[in-house]
Design a protein around this motif. Structure first.
Motif: not given
Length: 450
Positions: A158, A165-166, A168, A192
């Protein structure tokens, strides 16, 4: 074998029969195949691959990569889609290969790539590719994108994801050059990763790919690259840059204090100032563009009713107005991400391991570069660059039947899709291209032994 049917339009009878002749819907790919042959792509890949196959029954690895490129251009978006060329005997005959590999063969090809193989093969192939291009003055544009992942692949974590949202993802970093738009360098990174992470190292590798006959006229980047280390890197190498500035309290105060605005039109004004950030080693030039908002409730950088602001940092000496329009032309890069993902499936060829996935991603970028070179030959430089999907439908899709004339393979292109006449001018341009060859050993005079 025969089957009788009724036509849906008028209800009259029609007959279905089989043919043993080799037929392809992608006869127009002959122009791309001819370009790759003229450039010597197969030999370049063969010379630079960090591994070879030893089985007599295995497809040559350079032919596996060639089949992958052709499938991507033809519309494949997953490894399973590579099967569509597996039965295309006409295209195989045109390419001079026994058969195209299965999707498992292509997966196994990319699984041979680890960190060392990726770092050895792709930069060398990129340097070869750009050495084939004529000398020019170019701009380098840096940006990143998000590749959605649905699974537990290495590096898929994520991170920044505006649509999920959130979720992968991987977040590759790319460098483009213009014109035409070509991918100069790319890294596949974890989801990230921030834009400025390793930006100086990334730019170092990108500069090593640029041929010595080229001139870099400037570097443009968005707010993710607003970083002291990266700006110092560009300044030390004498590269002119324009970089978007992220929100910062001390810079907001400087913008609030501005009174000397140059009106560009009824909605846009521009100004500039020089300022040294607290952690910086020197002062730098900032250019501010002010927009009058139609909706005063819209979110904006500074709390000034009815206005929004955009801020740039630069080491260039041109006027503020010129710099604004100079960066505004970078918008031509944004559609390229959509083309890579939606038309060429750059986000679809994903394996469990990170480096095989990166190898597949970088290979898709090469397919994009080949299409850019082909399109630059096809149309004058002042025309709008077409998307790969548009190029596919207008140029590559053409019904064709393979045949023979003596010992020669003949591909009969259907005139219903433009046939040979629509593609002959482009084939003539490709035939006239002159690409540099590998340097030969210097000649020496042979002397007979005494």
């Amino acid at each position: 074998m025969q089957h009788d049917i009724r036509r849906i339009g008028d209800g009259r009878q029609a007959v279905l029969r089989e043919t043993t002749r080799a037929v392809t819907p992608f006869g127009g790919l002959v122009v791309l195949v001819e370009l790759l042959r003229q450039m010597g792509v197969v030999a370049a890949v063969r010379e630079r691959l960090p591994f070879q196959y030893h089985s007599n029954n295995a497809s040559e690895p350079e032919q596996v990569l060639l089949a992958f490129w052709l499938a991507v251009v033809a519309g494949a978006r997953r490894f399973a889609h590579l099967q569509m060329l597996r039965a295309d005997r006409a295209l195989q005959s045109l390419c001079g290969v026994r058969s195209f590999p299965t999707d498992d063969t292509v997966r196994n090809f990319f699984r041979r790539f680890g960190a060392a193989q990726v770092a050895t093969f792709f930069p060398a192939l990129w340097r070869w590719f750009f050495a084939q291009q004529p000398a020019r003055s170019c701009l380098v544009d840096l940006d990143s994108t998000v590749l959605q992942r649905f699974g537990r692949q290495e590096g898929a974590v994520p991170g920044y994801n505006p649509t999920r949202p959130n979720g992968r993802s991987h977040r590759p970093l790319l460098a483009f050059v213009t014109d035409p738009v070509l991918v100069l360098h790319a890294w596949l990174r974890a989801g990230n990763a921030t834009d400025n992470r390793g930006a100086a190292e990334f730019m170092t590798e990108a500069l090593q790919i640029v041929p010595p006959t080229w001139t870099i006229a400037g570097v443009r980047a968005d707010g993710g690259f607003f970083d002291q280390k990266f700006l110092e890197f560009l300044e030390q190498r004498g590269l002119p840059y324009v970089v978007v500035v992220r929100r910062h309290a001390s810079l907001q105060g400087q913008v609030h204090a501005l009174h000397d605005w140059q009106e560009l039109d009824a909605h846009t004004a521009i100004s500039e100032f020089t300022f040294q950030m607290p952690a910086w080693t020197c002062a730098r030039r900032f250019v501010v563009v002010r927009f009058r908002l139609p909706d005063p409730q819209e979110r904006r950088l500074l709390d000034v009713p009815g206005y929004d602001f955009r801020l740039f940092v630069t080491n260039r000496t041109e006027s503020a107005k010129w710099l604004w329009h100079h960066y505004d032309q970078r918008a031509a890069i944004e559609p390229r991400f959509s083309e890579l993902k939606e038309d060429l499936g750059a986000d679809g060829f994903c394996l469990k391991q990170f480096f095989p996935t990166e190898a597949a991603f970088l290979s898709v970028l090469f397919a994009f570069n080949f299409l850019s070179v082909l399109q630059a030959l096809r149309a004058p430089a002042d025309l709008v660059q077409h998307r790969p999907a548009t190029l596919r439908q207008s140029l590559f899709v053409c019904g064709a039947i393979a045949g023979r004339c003596g010992h020669k393979v003949v591909l009969f292109l259907s005139t219903a899709w433009g046939g040979l006449a629509a593609r002959k001018p482009l084939l003539d341009k490709i035939a006239a291209l002159q690409f540099p060859t590998s340097p030969k050993l210097p000649p020496t005079t042979a002397n007979a032994p005494p």
